[in-house]
Design a protein around this motif. Structure first.
Motif, PDB file in Angstrom:
ATOM      1  N   PHE A  93       4.110  -5.412   5.685  1.00 25.37           N
ATOM      2  CA  PHE A  93       3.614  -4.318   4.846  1.00 25.37           C
ATOM      3  C   PHE A  93       4.769  -3.678   4.086  1.00 25.37           C
ATOM      4  CE2 PHE A  93       2.358   0.300   4.621  1.00 25.37           C
ATOM      5  CZ  PHE A  93       1.334   0.139   3.695  1.00 25.37           C
ATOM      6  N   LYS A  94       4.553  -3.437   2.797  1.00 24.35           N
ATOM      7  CA  LYS A  94       5.520  -2.715   1.986  1.00 24.35           C
ATOM      8  C   LYS A  94       4.810  -1.575   1.267  1.00 24.35           C
ATOM      9  CE  LYS A  94       9.232  -6.005   1.222  1.00 24.35           C
ATOM     10  NZ  LYS A  94      10.174  -6.579   0.209  1.00 24.35           N
ATOM     11  N   THR A  95       5.523  -0.492   1.100  1.00 27.28           N
ATOM     12  CA  THR A  95       4.935   0.672   0.452  1.00 27.28           C
ATOM     13  C   THR A  95       5.440   0.832  -0.973  1.00 27.28           C
ATOM     14  OG1 THR A  95       6.679   2.160   1.247  1.00 27.28           O
ATOM     15  CG2 THR A  95       4.760   1.850   2.665  1.00 27.28           C
ATOM     16  N   VAL A  96       4.582   1.421  -1.802  1.00 26.30           N
ATOM     17  CA  VAL A  96       4.975   1.762  -3.172  1.00 26.30           C
ATOM     18  C   VAL A  96       4.505   3.189  -3.446  1.00 26.30           C
ATOM     19  CG1 VAL A  96       4.858  -0.623  -4.002  1.00 26.30           C
ATOM     20  CG2 VAL A  96       2.847   0.859  -4.185  1.00 26.30           C
ATOM     21  N   ALA A  97       5.197   3.846  -4.345  1.00 24.47           N
ATOM     22  CA  ALA A  97       4.777   5.183  -4.774  1.00 24.47           C
ATOM     23  C   ALA A  97       3.594   5.041  -5.713  1.00 24.47           C
ATOM     24  CB  ALA A  97       5.929   5.893  -5.481  1.00 24.47           C
ATOM     25  N   THR A  98       2.693   5.976  -5.653  1.00 29.90           N
ATOM     26  CA  THR A  98       1.538   5.937  -6.550  1.00 29.90           C
ATOM     27  C   THR A  98       1.069   7.356  -6.826  1.00 29.90           C
ATOM     28  OG1 THR A  98      -0.654   4.947  -6.879  1.00 29.90           O
ATOM     29  CG2 THR A  98      -0.174   5.806  -4.696  1.00 29.90           C
ATOM     30  N   GLY A  99       0.283   7.490  -7.859  1.00 31.58           N
ATOM     31  CA  GLY A  99      -0.225   8.804  -8.235  1.00 31.58           C
ATOM     32  C   GLY A  99      -1.733   8.770  -8.358  1.00 31.58           C
ATOM     33  N   LYS A 100      -2.347   9.903  -8.076  1.00 33.13           N
ATOM     34  CA  LYS A 100      -3.793  10.024  -8.145  1.00 33.13           C
ATOM     35  C   LYS A 100      -4.182  10.843  -9.367  1.00 33.13           C
ATOM     36  CE  LYS A 100      -7.767  11.893  -5.606  1.00 33.13           C
ATOM     37  NZ  LYS A 100      -8.202  12.568  -4.366  1.00 33.13           N
ATOM     38  N   LEU A 101      -5.127  10.304 -10.145  1.00 30.65           N
ATOM     39  CA  LEU A 101      -5.643  11.034 -11.302  1.00 30.65           C
ATOM     40  C   LEU A 101      -6.854  11.846 -10.871  1.00 30.65           C
ATOM     41  CD1 LEU A 101      -5.562  11.622 -14.344  1.00 30.65           C
ATOM     42  CD2 LEU A 101      -7.073   9.638 -14.676  1.00 30.65           C
ATOM     43  N   ARG A 102      -6.713  13.166 -10.879  1.00 29.59           N
ATOM     44  CA  ARG A 102      -7.813  14.056 -10.488  1.00 29.59           C
ATOM     45  C   ARG A 102      -8.676  14.328 -11.714  1.00 29.59           C
ATOM     46  NH1 ARG A 102      -3.131  14.671  -8.350  1.00 29.59           N
ATOM     47  NH2 ARG A 102      -2.891  14.921  -6.085  1.00 29.59           N
ATOM     48  N   GLN A 146       8.748  -0.632  -7.841  1.00 31.20           N
ATOM     49  CA  GLN A 146       8.707  -1.079  -6.445  1.00 31.20           C
ATOM     50  C   GLN A 146       7.758  -2.258  -6.266  1.00 31.20           C
ATOM     51  OE1 GLN A 146       7.522   2.695  -4.777  1.00 31.20           O
ATOM     52  NE2 GLN A 146       9.604   3.167  -4.065  1.00 31.20           N
ATOM     53  N   ALA A 147       6.613  -2.200  -6.925  1.00 27.28           N
ATOM     54  CA  ALA A 147       5.638  -3.283  -6.817  1.00 27.28           C
ATOM     55  C   ALA A 147       6.186  -4.569  -7.429  1.00 27.28           C
ATOM     56  CB  ALA A 147       4.335  -2.883  -7.502  1.00 27.28           C
ATOM     57  N   ARG A 148       6.847  -4.444  -8.571  1.00 20.40           N
ATOM     58  CA  ARG A 148       7.404  -5.645  -9.202  1.00 20.40           C
ATOM     59  C   ARG A 148       8.455  -6.276  -8.303  1.00 20.40           C
ATOM     60  NH1 ARG A 148      10.157  -6.379 -15.227  1.00 20.40           N
ATOM     61  NH2 ARG A 148      10.453  -8.632 -15.039  1.00 20.40           N
ATOM     62  N   SER A 149       9.283  -5.466  -7.692  1.00 24.20           N
ATOM     63  CA  SER A 149      10.302  -5.990  -6.791  1.00 24.20           C
ATOM     64  C   SER A 149       9.668  -6.717  -5.608  1.00 24.20           C
ATOM     65  CB  SER A 149      11.191  -4.840  -6.295  1.00 24.20           C
ATOM     66  OG  SER A 149      12.116  -5.299  -5.331  1.00 24.20           O
ATOM     67  N   ALA A 150       8.600  -6.114  -5.035  1.00 20.92           N
ATOM     68  CA  ALA A 150       7.941  -6.718  -3.873  1.00 20.92           C
ATOM     69  C   ALA A 150       7.264  -8.033  -4.232  1.00 20.92           C
ATOM     70  CB  ALA A 150       6.920  -5.738  -3.299  1.00 20.92           C
ATOM     71  N   VAL A 151       6.579  -8.058  -5.365  1.00 23.72           N
ATOM     72  CA  VAL A 151       5.878  -9.280  -5.782  1.00 23.72           C
ATOM     73  C   VAL A 151       6.874 -10.376  -6.142  1.00 23.72           C
ATOM     74  CG1 VAL A 151       4.351 -10.282  -7.528  1.00 23.72           C
ATOM     75  CG2 VAL A 151       3.793  -8.070  -6.513  1.00 23.72           C
ATOM     76  N   GLY A 200       0.826  -1.201   0.000  1.00 31.31           N
ATOM     77  CA  GLY A 200       0.000   0.000   0.000  1.00 31.31           C
ATOM     78  C   GLY A 200       0.856   1.244   0.000  1.00 31.31           C
ATOM     79  N   THR A 201       0.262   2.344   0.438  1.00 32.59           N
ATOM     80  CA  THR A 201       0.984   3.604   0.507  1.00 32.59           C
ATOM     81  C   THR A 201       1.310   3.932   1.956  1.00 32.59           C
ATOM     82  OG1 THR A 201      -1.032   4.919   0.675  1.00 32.59           O
ATOM     83  CG2 THR A 201      -0.210   4.441  -1.543  1.00 32.59           C
ATOM     84  N   ALA A 202       2.364   4.707   2.148  1.00 42.65           N
ATOM     85  CA  ALA A 202       2.810   5.036   3.498  1.00 42.65           C
ATOM     86  C   ALA A 202       1.798   5.898   4.242  1.00 42.65           C
ATOM     87  CB  ALA A 202       4.161   5.748   3.435  1.00 42.65           C
ATOM     88  N   THR A 203       0.993   6.664   3.509  1.00 37.71           N
ATOM     89  CA  THR A 203       0.048   7.592   4.144  1.00 37.71           C
ATOM     90  C   THR A 203      -1.376   7.056   4.189  1.00 37.71           C
ATOM     91  OG1 THR A 203      -0.293   8.712   2.020  1.00 37.71           O
ATOM     92  CG2 THR A 203       1.419   9.597   3.480  1.00 37.71           C
TER      93      THR A 203
END
Length: 372
Positions: A35-44, A70-75, A18-21
């Motif tokens: 739990f591991k975090t990945v960077a993500t972006g929100k489309l407004r 990051q997600a590929r590395s975690a999976v 998930g995300t850190a926040t």
């Protein structure tokens, strides 16, 4: 779900990405889930395409490649037997990583309408699970053959409440048990909109019902002051509290009517319990999903929804018939129960296990059950 998966056999290893926040960071810490975090972006989103090319959108979209890596590395490191995505922007890089790492992907849509993230992932998913039959029409054509209606999992303890325990735990000795009880909630932090609407009609409401009002910690003192001027016989039927904790299942068992927002989790719990509800959707919910959720049940006669203008008079008009007409209240409760799926967690686990068993040639490996 974890206990149900563990019962299916073998060891259960879970990694939550998930995300850190996000709320998931707090949940995993409290439940001791890796739990591991990945960077993500929100489309407004905006009706004006030019407004979508905003600095915030451009900045967030620049984070997507990092999140995918990051997600590929975690999976790849965790090597799960199956990846479960439940929507939202963080699910997209994780779902893409599952495909890149050749891991089965199950996508679960919690709301009535398909979110942007799940819409993208549905095309590459091994199976798609949805909360309602009405969601199937929004799936891409290629995903409908793999789709199954599971419902939205609810916490098991929600289904085991006892109304008498709520009376004792919360000291509701002034409640008139010959009247229906209304539970009002705006979520953990409360809702100023709902609080204001209820305050305006409170004297009328208490002439027809007992009320448990979960208002949010920051609103409690002000609402107590307002209630202090009520006549004693009405004031004794009103409990205002900032937060309802472990007593919630018992409060829901006591309540004949619930006034609340219409998030996916709320709908799942109230329909599983078969409760008559008046929904006041959060206007700023992503994709207007709360209005879609509320409308879905209201159109089926399984709830009352304040769509459009929410004002004291419209709330009173919506809740009044449910309090004065027991048959009307029972009919809506029955229709709500028809939409409920108290066994949704079991259904979703069955989907996960079917994918694991189908994709793993080694029965011993399949018994390991490692959803990502």
């Amino acid at each position: 779900m974890p206990s149900r998966l563990a019962e299916a056999g073998g060891a259960l290893d879970v990694l939550w990405i998930g995300t850190a926040t996000g709320l998931e960071a707090k949940v995993t810490a409290a439940e001791a889930i890796p739990f591991k975090t990945v960077a993500t972006g929100k489309l407004r989103r905006s009706a004006n395409p030019l407004k979508m090319i905003s600095p915030a959108n451009v900045k967030d979209m620049g984070r997507v490649p990092l999140g995918a890596a990051q997600a590929r590395s975690a999976v790849a490191e965790f090597a799960p037997d199956v990846v479960l995505g439940t929507g939202g922007y963080v699910a997209v890089p994780v779902g893409v990583a599952a495909r890149m790492c050749h891991r089965p992907l199950v996508v679960h849509e919690q709301t009535v309408r398909l979110g942007l993230g799940n819409r993208a992932l549905a095309r590459m998913a091994t199976r798609v699970a949805v909360s309602s039959e009405s969601t199937l029409q929004f799936l891409p054509e290629s995903a409908r053959a793999t789709a199954v209606v599971t419902g939205n999992p609810v916490r098991p303890e929600v289904l085991t409440g006892q109304g008498d325990k709520a009376i004792q735990a919360l000291g509701l000795w002034g409640f008139d048990r010959s009247l229906p009880t209304v539970y009002i909630t705006g979520g953990a932090q409360g809702s100023q909109q709902i609080n204001e609407l209820v305050s305006e009609i409170l004297p009328w409401l208490l002439r027809h019902a007992n009320v448990v009002h979960q208002c949010g910690p920051s609103h409690e003192e002000r609402l107590r002051e307002r209630a202090s001027v009520l006549p004693e016989h009405l004031r004794s039927r009103y409990l205002v509290t900032g937060f309802v904790g472990p007593e919630l299942p018992d409060v829901l068992a006591l309540a004949g009517v619930v006034v609340s927002r219409s998030g996916a989790g709320t709908l799942a719990e109230l329909t599983a319990l078969g409760r008559a509800a008046v929904f006041i959707p959060l206007a700023t919910s992503a994709g207007n999903e709360q209005e879609h959720n509320a409308r879905h049940l209201a159109d089926a006669g399984a709830a009352v929804a304040l769509l459009g203008r929410a004002a004291p008079d419209t709330l009173q008009a919506a809740i009044g018939p449910l309090l004065t007409d027991p048959a009307r209240r029972a009919d809506i409760a029955r229709r709500a129960a028809e939409h409920g799926r108290p066994d949704a967690a079991d259904r979703l686990v069955d989907v996960l296990l079917s994918v694991v068993d189908r994709s793993s040639p080694d029965p011993a490996h399949a018994g390991r059950r490692r959803p990502g």
